[in-house]
Motif scaffolding. Structure first.
Motif, PDB file in Angstrom:
ATOM      1  N   GLN A 600       0.824  -1.196   0.000  1.00 55.48           N
ATOM      2  CA  GLN A 600       0.000   0.000   0.000  1.00 55.48           C
ATOM      3  C   GLN A 600       0.871   1.264   0.000  1.00 55.48           C
ATOM      4  O   GLN A 600       0.552   2.230  -0.672  1.00 55.48           O
ATOM      5  N   SER A 601       1.973   1.228   0.742  1.00 54.72           N
ATOM      6  CA  SER A 601       2.874   2.383   0.720  1.00 54.72           C
ATOM      7  C   SER A 601       3.467   2.567  -0.666  1.00 54.72           C
ATOM      8  O   SER A 601       3.586   3.684  -1.160  1.00 54.72           O
ATOM      9  N   GLY A 602       3.831   1.447  -1.296  1.00 51.45           N
ATOM     10  CA  GLY A 602       4.355   1.512  -2.650  1.00 51.45           C
ATOM     11  C   GLY A 602       3.329   2.119  -3.578  1.00 51.45           C
ATOM     12  O   GLY A 602       3.630   2.996  -4.392  1.00 51.45           O
ATOM     13  N   ARG A 603       2.095   1.691  -3.415  1.00 54.03           N
ATOM     14  CA  ARG A 603       1.022   2.196  -4.263  1.00 54.03           C
ATOM     15  C   ARG A 603       0.844   3.703  -4.070  1.00 54.03           C
ATOM     16  O   ARG A 603       0.712   4.456  -5.034  1.00 54.03           O
ATOM     17  N   GLU A 604       0.854   4.109  -2.820  1.00 54.20           N
ATOM     18  CA  GLU A 604       0.646   5.541  -2.574  1.00 54.20           C
ATOM     19  C   GLU A 604       1.818   6.368  -3.081  1.00 54.20           C
ATOM     20  O   GLU A 604       1.631   7.469  -3.592  1.00 54.20           O
ATOM     21  N   THR A 605       3.012   5.809  -2.951  1.00 51.87           N
ATOM     22  CA  THR A 605       4.185   6.499  -3.493  1.00 51.87           C
ATOM     23  C   THR A 605       4.017   6.726  -4.991  1.00 51.87           C
ATOM     24  O   THR A 605       4.265   7.812  -5.513  1.00 51.87           O
ATOM     25  N   LEU A 606       3.570   5.676  -5.660  1.00 53.93           N
ATOM     26  CA  LEU A 606       3.390   5.775  -7.110  1.00 53.93           C
ATOM     27  C   LEU A 606       2.258   6.735  -7.460  1.00 53.93           C
ATOM     28  O   LEU A 606       2.393   7.570  -8.360  1.00 53.93           O
ATOM     29  N   GLU A 607       1.160   6.632  -6.739  1.00 53.78           N
ATOM     30  CA  GLU A 607       0.010   7.504  -7.021  1.00 53.78           C
ATOM     31  C   GLU A 607       0.390   8.970  -6.838  1.00 53.78           C
ATOM     32  O   GLU A 607       0.022   9.827  -7.650  1.00 53.78           O
ATOM     33  N   LYS A 608       1.145   9.228  -5.779  1.00 53.74           N
ATOM     34  CA  LYS A 608       1.556  10.606  -5.521  1.00 53.74           C
ATOM     35  C   LYS A 608       2.442  11.117  -6.656  1.00 53.74           C
ATOM     36  O   LYS A 608       2.274  12.239  -7.139  1.00 53.74           O
ATOM     37  N   ALA A 609       3.349  10.272  -7.088  1.00 54.12           N
ATOM     38  CA  ALA A 609       4.243  10.657  -8.179  1.00 54.12           C
ATOM     39  C   ALA A 609       3.438  10.981  -9.433  1.00 54.12           C
ATOM     40  O   ALA A 609       3.699  11.982 -10.112  1.00 54.12           O
ATOM     41  N   ILE A 610       2.430  10.153  -9.715  1.00 57.23           N
ATOM     42  CA  ILE A 610       1.621  10.371 -10.910  1.00 57.23           C
ATOM     43  C   ILE A 610       0.892  11.716 -10.815  1.00 57.23           C
ATOM     44  O   ILE A 610       0.871  12.501 -11.774  1.00 57.23           O
ATOM     45  N   ARG A 611       0.326  11.982  -9.634  1.00 56.94           N
ATOM     46  CA  ARG A 611      -0.387  13.258  -9.456  1.00 56.94           C
ATOM     47  C   ARG A 611       0.549  14.445  -9.690  1.00 56.94           C
ATOM     48  O   ARG A 611       0.196  15.404 -10.372  1.00 56.94           O
ATOM     49  N   VAL A 612       1.734  14.356  -9.125  1.00 55.11           N
ATOM     50  CA  VAL A 612       2.677  15.473  -9.267  1.00 55.11           C
ATOM     51  C   VAL A 612       3.091  15.664 -10.726  1.00 55.11           C
ATOM     52  O   VAL A 612       3.112  16.779 -11.237  1.00 55.11           O
ATOM     53  N   ILE A 613       3.382  14.564 -11.388  1.00 58.95           N
ATOM     54  CA  ILE A 613       3.822  14.676 -12.781  1.00 58.95           C
ATOM     55  C   ILE A 613       2.716  15.287 -13.636  1.00 58.95           C
ATOM     56  O   ILE A 613       2.957  16.180 -14.455  1.00 58.95           O
ATOM     57  N   ASP A 614       1.497  14.811 -13.424  1.00 59.73           N
ATOM     58  CA  ASP A 614       0.384  15.319 -14.222  1.00 59.73           C
ATOM     59  C   ASP A 614       0.095  16.796 -13.948  1.00 59.73           C
ATOM     60  O   ASP A 614      -0.372  17.520 -14.834  1.00 59.73           O
ATOM     61  N   SER A 615       0.357  17.226 -12.706  1.00 56.51           N
ATOM     62  CA  SER A 615      -0.077  18.578 -12.373  1.00 56.51           C
ATOM     63  C   SER A 615       1.030  19.623 -12.483  1.00 56.51           C
ATOM     64  O   SER A 615       0.775  20.802 -12.296  1.00 56.51           O
ATOM     65  N   THR A 616       2.259  19.177 -12.756  1.00 59.03           N
ATOM     66  CA  THR A 616       3.325  20.171 -12.900  1.00 59.03           C
ATOM     67  C   THR A 616       3.328  20.721 -14.320  1.00 59.03           C
ATOM     68  O   THR A 616       3.679  20.023 -15.272  1.00 59.03           O
ATOM     69  N   LYS A 618       5.076  22.954 -16.000  1.00 62.01           N
ATOM     70  CA  LYS A 618       6.267  23.223 -16.813  1.00 62.01           C
ATOM     71  C   LYS A 618       6.741  22.011 -17.624  1.00 62.01           C
ATOM     72  O   LYS A 618       7.436  22.176 -18.624  1.00 62.01           O
ATOM     73  N   TRP A 619       6.378  20.840 -17.183  1.00 64.75           N
ATOM     74  CA  TRP A 619       6.822  19.653 -17.920  1.00 64.75           C
ATOM     75  C   TRP A 619       5.928  19.374 -19.140  1.00 64.75           C
ATOM     76  O   TRP A 619       6.346  18.736 -20.087  1.00 64.75           O
ATOM     77  N   GLY A 620       4.707  19.787 -19.048  1.00 62.15           N
ATOM     78  CA  GLY A 620       3.754  19.499 -20.134  1.00 62.15           C
ATOM     79  C   GLY A 620       3.598  17.991 -20.338  1.00 62.15           C
ATOM     80  O   GLY A 620       3.567  17.497 -21.450  1.00 62.15           O
ATOM     81  N   ALA A 621       3.558  17.270 -19.229  1.00 64.12           N
ATOM     82  CA  ALA A 621       3.620  15.810 -19.294  1.00 64.12           C
ATOM     83  C   ALA A 621       2.274  15.178 -18.947  1.00 64.12           C
ATOM     84  O   ALA A 621       1.458  15.758 -18.240  1.00 64.12           O
ATOM     85  N   LYS A 622       2.105  13.988 -19.466  1.00 57.25           N
ATOM     86  CA  LYS A 622       0.877  13.249 -19.151  1.00 57.25           C
ATOM     87  C   LYS A 622       1.251  11.796 -18.873  1.00 57.25           C
ATOM     88  O   LYS A 622       1.934  11.152 -19.688  1.00 57.25           O
ATOM     89  N   VAL A 623       0.825  11.284 -17.715  1.00 57.21           N
ATOM     90  CA  VAL A 623       1.118   9.896 -17.381  1.00 57.21           C
ATOM     91  C   VAL A 623       0.119   9.009 -18.102  1.00 57.21           C
ATOM     92  O   VAL A 623      -1.088   9.172 -17.955  1.00 57.21           O
ATOM     93  N   VAL A 624       0.638   8.091 -18.927  1.00 56.89           N
ATOM     94  CA  VAL A 624      -0.278   7.262 -19.701  1.00 56.89           C
ATOM     95  C   VAL A 624      -0.323   5.814 -19.226  1.00 56.89           C
ATOM     96  O   VAL A 624      -1.199   5.052 -19.596  1.00 56.89           O
TER      97      VAL A 624
END
Length: 956
Positions: A600-616, A618-624
DNA sequence: CATTTATCCTAT
DNA sequence: TTAGATAGGATAAATG
C-alpha cells in the motif's frame, strides 16, 4: 583462510568425514547445514532452521528426552558442538562441521555426554570481525559481505567437475532401455573450475577417458586426448567407473541429463547386478540418500544423489538460468558455446556401433567425446560453478541448496545472520497458523494504459527497488510493529500471531511511530531499527560498493565475474525479502500485515508521483501508464533532447519528495512506442541522449514470449520495425502479404512453425482435452515406452492440415512427422489466421489498419484449393467437408510425383527411373545440392534479417 | 454468441 | 518433506 568466517563450499573428503564422525556412525545426510533448530510446536516434523536451537521438545523420538522439554534457548545452544556461547561465535559450525538433519536422538545424547569434555576450538578473533555491532561495523554484518575483507579468489576454493556420458546400443532403434540394453562405453572428462583459468584454453584444463567393453573394431580406434580403457564385461565397466570416480575424487559429477542417461542410466544398469552405484561413488562408504520416490528432486534437480558429492543435472540448471525455447543439448550448445553440434538418433548411433566400417565407430566415439567435453565447456562458459559458489557465500547456504531450494530458505539464512546479534529469535509457525492468517487487502497499482501509437517521446521512469526502499524508509518489520490503529474483528492479529502489547505502549511512543496506510503502526528507527530495514540497508549499500569495486577492477576478468555474481546475489536477496513476508501459501514466517503495508505504501508512493507529474505545468507531461513501480510519461510534441532533460528533472523532483532511500530513476525514452495493454508494450528505446541507433525493446508481447512460433516472433517484430522506421502502412501490408503467400505456397521452413511448450506429465485435468504438446508426448510414449518427457521439458510440435472441425490437439504432431510423411502438411491457414494475424491485428488496430482484411483481400488464386476454415462458421465448414476431402486426395496426388521425372507415382522415385539408376542418381544429387544451397541461403538471409541469433534456425 | 475453465507464459 | 507473491493477456474448447 583469511578470516574465521570463511567456510568451504566443497563437500568434505572421505578422510575428513571419518575423522569427524568415526567410521561406524556416519550421518545420513552430509549436505552442510549451518546449524539446526528443532521447533517446539510441530511434533511430527521437526523443521530445520538455519539458525539457533531455541527449543528442543517433542518430535522425532526426542520426546523421550524429558529433561529437554523445558530447556531454554540458552541451554539448548550448549548441545551444539563448538558453539561458543560467550562470544556468540559459531566459527566451527561454519567450518567443517557437518550436521545430520535433524539431529538423531543418538547424536543428541552424544553431544550431551560429550558436553563439557569437548575442547573448544575457537580461533583467535580479529576485533574487526566480531559479530556484534562495532563502530566500523554498526550492524554486526558478517565480513563476508564486505568485498574488501574477502579474498576474491581462493587458493583452494576451486572444485573439480567430472562429466559422465554413456552409450548403450538399443536393438530396437528406440531409446535405450536400461532394463534390456547394456552400457558398452562410458565417457568421462574432468576439469578444475577455478575462475583463474579463464585465460587458458579450455581443453588444456581437462583430463578425459573412455571405458569400453571389449570389441575389436573399437579397440583400435583412438581419440586424441582421451585415454582408452578396455574391459570385458558391463559389470567390470561399472567397477571401472567407480574406481575412476574414487580415484579422481571430484566434488561435482555432472551429466546433461542424469535422470535417464549418464549417471541415471548407469545406476539403473547397476541395479540389475544388485550393485548400488550411489553408495559406491559416495565419499562416505556405505551411505546413500537415494531410495523411495523423490518427486521434488525429479521436478527441480535430480533424484540421483551421491553422499559427499554434488550431482548436477545440467539441463535443469540451464533451464533455471536461461530462457530458451527448448532445452535440447544441441540448442543449448548453440546458444551458450556459439557452435553447432549434430544430433543423432539412437538408431543411427546403434548402427554405427555394430557397423564394420571403422569410420563409423570413430564417428560414434567422437560424437560422445565431443558431447562430454561440451558439457564441461557449458559449465565453464556459463560460469555455473563459480556463480553458484558465490551465491552460496552470499546467502550463507551450502552449494547445492542454491540450486535446489527456494528463496525463503535463502532469505532466512541471510536474515538470521542479522537477527542473531540482536538476540532475535524467528518464530516457527505451524502450517495451520500460516493458513489462519488474515487475507491480504492491498494491491499494487496497475493503470489501464491509454493504448495508442505514441509518436512523440515517451519517458519510462521507475522506482529503484521500490519495496526494499519502502521497508527501509518506513521501518516496516516484524520487530517494529506495535499493532493496529483499530482492532480488526476484535483482535490484534499480526501475521501468524496475536500481538499483546503492554497497555499504554502506544501512548508512550505516539510521537515516534509511522502509521502505514493499511492501519498498522510501526515504531520509527530511533526507537528501534527494524531487522528487515537493517538487512536491506546492508544489502543495498554493499551492492553499491561491489558495483564500484567492479568499476575499478575492469582488467581482472576473474574478479569481475566473482563480483558480478556477488552483486547479483545481493540483488536477489533484496528482491525476494518482500516475497518472504507475503508468502501466504507456503510461508515459513509470513506476515500479511507487513506485506500489505509495503504494497500500500508503494502504491501511494506511485500515485503521488503520478499526481505530481500530471499537475506540474512546466513539464507538459501526461502519465499514460504505470505498473507497481513504474510511470510512463508522454511528452507530446517534445524532442528527444528535451525529453531527456525533462525526464531527469521529473526523477529528481519525485525523489526529493520521498523519504530516503526511495528513488525514482529515469530509465529510458521510447520513440516511437506502442502501448497495447497492461503489461504489454513495445518501442524503440534510447537510454542516453547521444544514442544514435535505438534498440527494439518489447515487454509482454509475442516477440518475447515462448509460447508462439518463431515465424510469429519474426513477423511481429519486423512489422513493428517497419512501422517505427517508416510509419508507412503500405510497406507493412506488402511484407505481410508476401509472407502469407509464401506460406500458402508452402515455400517455408518448418522450423519457423514449431511450437514448444512445457509439459508436466501427471498434472493435467482429464475433463478437457490435453494441451497439444502433451498429446504429442503421450502419442510418442505409446510408440516408445522409454520416452517420457521430463517434468517441465519443452515438447515441440507443429499443427498440420486436417479434416475441418478436427480438434487442434489431434492436428498437433511432432515436427519430424511432417518431414518424414509426405501426406502431412503444415496448416498454413491455421498459422495465418490464428497465430500470425491476431497479434498483428492488436497492434495495427491502434493505427487504424485492418490486418485481417489484408489477408482476406489477397489474390485468392493461391488459396483456391484450401477452403479457409478459420474464416467460416462451423456450419459452413461442414459444407466444405466434401470439398476438403477432395482436396486431400488431390494433395496426395500432387505430392506424389516422381522426384526426377515428375510422372505420378506413390513411391517417391517412379519405377522407370529406378531401373535407370545412373542418370537418376546424378539428377537426384544435383537436386539435393541445389536444395541445400537454397536452404543455406534462406538461413543466411533469415539470420541477417532478424539480426537476433535466437531466431536463427538450429538443428533439432 | 457470451461466459467459464484449463493452460501457458510474462511483468512487476 | 519440498514450495516468494499477484495481476494480466491470450488461446482452445466446453458450457450456458
Amino acid at each position: 583462510m583469511s578470516n574465521c568466517y570463511e567456510y568451504s563450499l566443497k563437500p568434505p573428503s572421505t578422510a575428513e568425514i571419518v575423522s569427524t564422525f568415526g567410521d561406524s556412525d556416519l550421518p545420513s545426510k552430509l549436505y552442510r547445514a549451518p546449524y539446526y533448530a528443532v521447533e517446539s510446536d510441530a511434533p511430527d516434523h521437526p523443521r530445520e532452521y538455519a539458525g539457533l536451537v531455541y527449543h528442543l521438545r517433542g518430535g522425532d523420538g526426542l520426546d523421550t528426552l524429558d529433561e529437554w522439554t523445558s530447556a531454554s534457548a540458552e541451554e539448548s545452544l550448549d548441545i551444539i558442538p563448538n558453539y561458543d556461547k560467550a562470544s556468540g561465535s559459531e566459527s566451527n559450525i561454519w567450518g567443517w562441521q557437518y550436521a545430520a538433519s535433524p539431529p538423531s536422538v543418538r547424536q543428541v545424547r552424544r553431544w550431551l555426554t560429550e558436553r563439557g569434555k569437548r575442547k573448544r576450538q575457537t580461533k583467535p578473533k580479529d576485533p574487526s570481525q566480531i559479530d556484534g555491532p562495532t563502530q566500523a561495523n554498526p550492524y554486526g554484518m558478517r565480513p563476508t559481505l564486505n568485498p574488501q575483507n574477502v579474498p576474491s579468489v581462493r587458493q583452494e576454493g576451486n572444485m573439480e567437475v567430472l562429466a559422465i556420458e554413456v552409450f548403450a546400443p538399443s536393438i530396437t532403434g528406440k531409446l535405450p532401455d536400461p532394463a534390456a540394453d547394456e552400457v558398452v562405453v562410458v565417457f568421462w572428462s574432468i576439469y578444475d573450475s577455478d575462475s583463474q583459468n579463464i585465460n587458458q584454453h579450455f581443453s588444456s584444463l581437462c583430463q578425459a577417458g573412455i571405458i569400453a567393453v571389449n570389441k575389436q573394431e573399437l579397440n583400435s580406434r583412438k581419440i586424441r586426448g582421451w585415454s582408452l580403457d578396455v574391459v570385458d564385461t558391463e559389470l567390470e565397466l561399472l567397477n571401472r567407473v567407480v574406481d575412476i570416480v574414487q580415484d579422481l575424487d571430484p566434488d561435482i559429477i555432472v551429466g546433461w541429463d542424469v535422470q535417464t542417461s549418464s549417471l541415471g542410466y548407469l545406476d539403473a544398469r547397476a541395479k540389475s547386478y544388485d550393485f548400488n552405484l550411489a553408495e559406491q561413488l559416495s565419499r562416505a562408504p556405505g551411505r546413500t540418500t537415494n531410495g523411495g520416490t523423490d518427486q521434488w528432486g525429479a521436478q527441480t534437480t535430480t533424484t540421483f544423489k551421491i553422499v559427499g558429492r554434488h550431482v548436477l543435472n545440467l539441463w535443469r540448471v540451464i533451464r533455471a538460468e536461461q530462457n530458451f525455447t527448448t532445452y535440447t543439448f544441441e540448442y543449448t550448445v548453440f546458444q551458450i558455446l556459439r557452435k553447432r553440434t549434430p544430433h543423432y538418433s539412437p538408431h543411427t548411433l546403434t548402427s554405427w556401433y555394430y557397423s564394420s566400417v571403422p569410420e563409423h565407430v570413430s564417428r560414434l566415439l567422437r560424437y560422445f567425446t565431443d558431447r562430454t567435453s561440451m558439457v564441461l565447456e557449458i559449465i565453464d562458459v556459463a560460469q555455473i560453478v563459480t556463480k553458484t559458489a558465490e551465491f552460496a557465500r552470499i546467502f550463507g547456504v551450502d552449494f547445492f541448496s542454491v540450486l535446489s531450494r527456494g528463496s525463503q530458505f535463502k532469505v532466512e539464512s541471510f536474515m538470521f545472520r542479522i537477527a542473531k546479534p540482536e538476540s532475535f529469535v524467528l518464530l516457527s509457525p505451524s502450517r495451520q497458523d500460516v493458513g489462519r492468517q488474515n487475507a491480504a487487502e492491498c494491491m499494487p497499482l496497475i493503470m489501464e494504459p491509454l493504448s495508442a501509437f505514441y509518436n512523440s517521446p515517451l519517458l519510462v521512469l521507475d522506482f529503484q527497488s521500490l519495496y526494499p526502499s519502502v521497508m527501509i524508509a518506513y521501518n516496516y518489520c516484524y520487530s517494529t510493529c506495535i499493532g493496529r490503529v483499530v482492532d480488526f474483528k476484535g483482535q490484534n492479529k499480526f501475521g501468524v500471531t496475536e500481538l499483546h502489547q503492554p497497555p499504554g505502549l502506544l501512548e508512550k511512543l505516539k510521537d515516534h511511530v509511522n502509521v502505514a496506510p493499511n492501519g498498522m503502526v510501526y515504531v520509527k528507527p530511533e526507537v528501534r531499527k527494524g531487522l528487515l530495514a537493517r538487512m536491506l540497508t546492508e544489502l543495498l549499500d554493499t551492492r553499491v560498493m561491489v558495483k564500484q569495486a567492479m568499476k575499478v577492477t575492469k582488467d581482472d576478468k576473474a574478479l569481475q565475474r566473482v563480483l558480478d555474481a556477488r552483486q547479483l546475489g545481493l540483488k536477489f536477496i533484496a528482491n525476494v525479502t518482500y516475497g518472504y513476508t507475503s508468502a501466504t501459501f507456503s510461508g515459513r514466517m509470513p506476515a500479511v500485515e507487513i506485506a500489505d503495508s509495503i504494497v500500500q505504501s508503494g502504491r501511494e508512493t506511485l500515485e503521488k508521483a503520478i499526481r505530481v507529474i500530471d499537475s506540474t505545468k512546466k513539464w507538459g507531461a501526461k502519465v499514460v501508464y504505470g505498473d507497481t513501480d513504474s510511470v510512463f510519461v508522454y511528452l507530446i510534441g517534445k524532442t528527444k533532447e528535451q525529453a531527456f532533460r525533462i525526464g531527469q528533472d521529473i526523477a529528481d523532483t519525485i525523489t526529493a519528495m520521498n523519504p530516503a532511500p526511495v528513488k525514482l530513476k529515469f530509465e529510458k525514452v521510447y520513440l516511437p512506442c506502442v502501448l497495447l495493454a497492461k503489461k504489454r508494450y513495445v518501442g524503440f528505446k534510447f537510454e542516453n541522449p547521444d544514442d544514435k541507433e535505438p534498440v527494439f525493446d518489447a515487454k509482454g508481447i509475442e516477440t518475447v514470449r515462448r509460447d508462439g512460433v518463431p515465424a510469429q516472433q519474426k513477423m511481429v517484430e519486423t512489422c513493428l520495425k517497419i512501422l517505427f522506421r517508416t510509419q508507412d502502412l503500405s510497406r507493412v501490408k506488402e511484407y505481410c502479404c508476401d509472407s502469407w503467400s509464401r506460406m500458402l505456397e508452402n515455400r517455408i521452413s518448418p522450423q519457423d512453425f514449431i511450437f514448444a511448450k512445457e509439459v508436466k506429465m501427471g498434472t493435467y485435468s482429464d475433463k478437457v482435452p490435453p494441451p497439444p504438446g502433451v498429446a504429442v508426448a503421450a502419442r510418442r510414449m505409446v510408440e516408445d515406452s522409454g520416452y517420457e518427457p521430463q517434468y517441465g521439458e519443452r515438447v515441440p510440435y507443429v499443427i498440420i492440415r486436417g479434416k475441418p472441425l478436427e480438434r487442434l490437439v489431434d492436428r498437433a504432431v511432432a515436427p519430424e512427422e511432417v518431414l518424414n510423411d509426405s501426406h502431412k502438411y503444415i496448416d498454413a491457414s491455421y498459422y495465418i489466421s490464428r497465430v500470425l494475424i491476431p497479434p498483428l491485428e492488436r497492434i495495427f488496430n491502434l493505427v487504424g489498419a485492418d490486418v485481417r482484411s489484408w489477408y482476406d483481400d489477397m489474390p485468392k488464386a493461391l488459396r483456391a484449393d484450401q477452403p479457409d476454415a478459420y474464416l467460416l462458421s462451423p456450419r459452413k465448414v461442414l459444407d466444405y467437408v466434401d470439398l476438403a476431402n477432395r482436396v486431400n486426395i488431390d494433395g496426395h496426388f500432387l505430392a506424389s510425383r516422381c522426384l526426377t521425372c515428375s510422372e505420378p507415382t506413390s513411391y517417391g522415385v517412379c519405377m522407370d527411373c529406378r531401373t535407370d539408376e545412373q542418370p537418376t542418381i546424378a539428377r537426384l544429387l544435383v537436386k539435393v545440392g541445389k536444395t541445400e544451397s537454397k536452404l543455406k541461403n534462406v538461413h543466411t538471409v533469415c539470420s541477417s534479417c532478424s539480426g537476433n541469433p535466437r531466431y536463427r534456425t538450429h538443428p533439432m
